[in-house]
Motif scaffolding. Sequence first.
Motif, short mmCIF file in Angstrom:
data_model
loop_
_atom_site.label_atom_id
_atom_site.label_comp_id
_atom_site.label_asym_id
_atom_site.label_seq_id
_atom_site.Cartn_x
_atom_site.Cartn_y
_atom_site.Cartn_z
N ALA A 169 59.72 50.44 90.76
CA ALA A 169 59.82 50.96 89.39
C ALA A 169 58.64 50.49 88.56
CB ALA A 169 61.14 50.49 88.75
N ALA A 196 62.34 54.24 84.92
CA ALA A 196 63.57 53.90 84.20
C ALA A 196 64.81 54.35 84.99
CB ALA A 196 63.58 54.53 82.82
N VAL A 197 64.68 55.46 85.69
CA VAL A 197 65.80 55.95 86.50
C VAL A 197 66.05 54.99 87.67
CG1 VAL A 197 66.66 57.86 87.90
CG2 VAL A 197 65.34 58.34 85.82
N GLY A 218 67.55 51.87 86.42
CA GLY A 218 68.94 52.15 86.05
C GLY A 218 69.86 52.21 87.26
N GLU A 220 73.05 49.83 87.83
CA GLU A 220 74.39 50.34 88.10
C GLU A 220 74.94 49.82 89.43
OE1 GLU A 220 77.08 54.39 87.87
OE2 GLU A 220 74.98 54.46 87.25
N ALA A 252 71.18 51.54 79.92
CA ALA A 252 71.74 52.77 80.47
C ALA A 252 71.29 53.99 79.66
CB ALA A 252 73.26 52.69 80.49
N ARG A 278 67.81 54.85 80.76
CA ARG A 278 67.89 55.52 82.06
C ARG A 278 68.33 56.96 81.91
NH1 ARG A 278 72.43 55.00 86.01
NH2 ARG A 278 73.55 55.52 84.11
N ASN A 279 69.34 57.20 81.09
CA ASN A 279 69.84 58.56 80.89
C ASN A 279 68.80 59.46 80.23
OD1 ASN A 279 72.29 57.90 82.06
ND2 ASN A 279 73.32 57.51 80.10
N ALA A 292 66.27 60.28 82.88
CA ALA A 292 66.84 61.19 83.88
C ALA A 292 66.97 62.61 83.36
CB ALA A 292 68.21 60.67 84.33
N VAL A 302 60.80 50.64 78.80
CA VAL A 302 60.99 50.68 80.25
C VAL A 302 60.53 49.37 80.89
CG1 VAL A 302 60.53 51.93 82.39
CG2 VAL A 302 60.78 53.19 80.24
#
Length: 177
Positions: free
Chosen positions: A79, A91-92, A95, A99, A141, A144-145, A148, A160
């Motif tokens: 990342a 960032a995804v 994330g 998770e 989160a 990340r969202n 995404a 990030v």
Amino acid sequence: MAWRIKVQNLLVQACGVDSEHYKAFVRAERPGVYNGSYDIFLRARAVFRAAKEDYEGGYMESARSLIQAEVFEDELAQAQELLGKGYYAAAVIAGVVLETGIRELCDRHSIPHGKLDKMNADLAKAGVYNALQQKQITAMAAIRNSAAHGKPEEFKQQDVEDMIRDVGQFLAQHLPV
């Protein structure tokens, strides 16, 4: 005969096909010159009991934790590299690592899996971490969202960078090896 397949499968799932427990079980179930089914059963049962004791004693968990920590570290490094090249997909990836770590914490504290927000709230409610940490996870989160869903205007590169660092610190603190 069905018990052999079930135990063999369980050992592969819990220990791995290259584990000493699995190898010993395979050796134990081979018939010898002077022994029958009962002797094979006794040898196989001894191996299974040894694996069970190691599992219950937490010895297998430490190996699993080491592997998981290595994977998390590699993914966060990936990342960081992507972010250095200007890709917000970093960032995804961070994330996903977050998770996955949250799910592992839920497993360790017997909290059911669900959406990230729910698991985060349940972990905070259980006292695994405090409300400030819960809010930080919610913020990560959200980054990340946004990444995404192709909304880079909702965060900055520094967000990030901080996220990658904070995910690493969170995992080191709450999922120590």
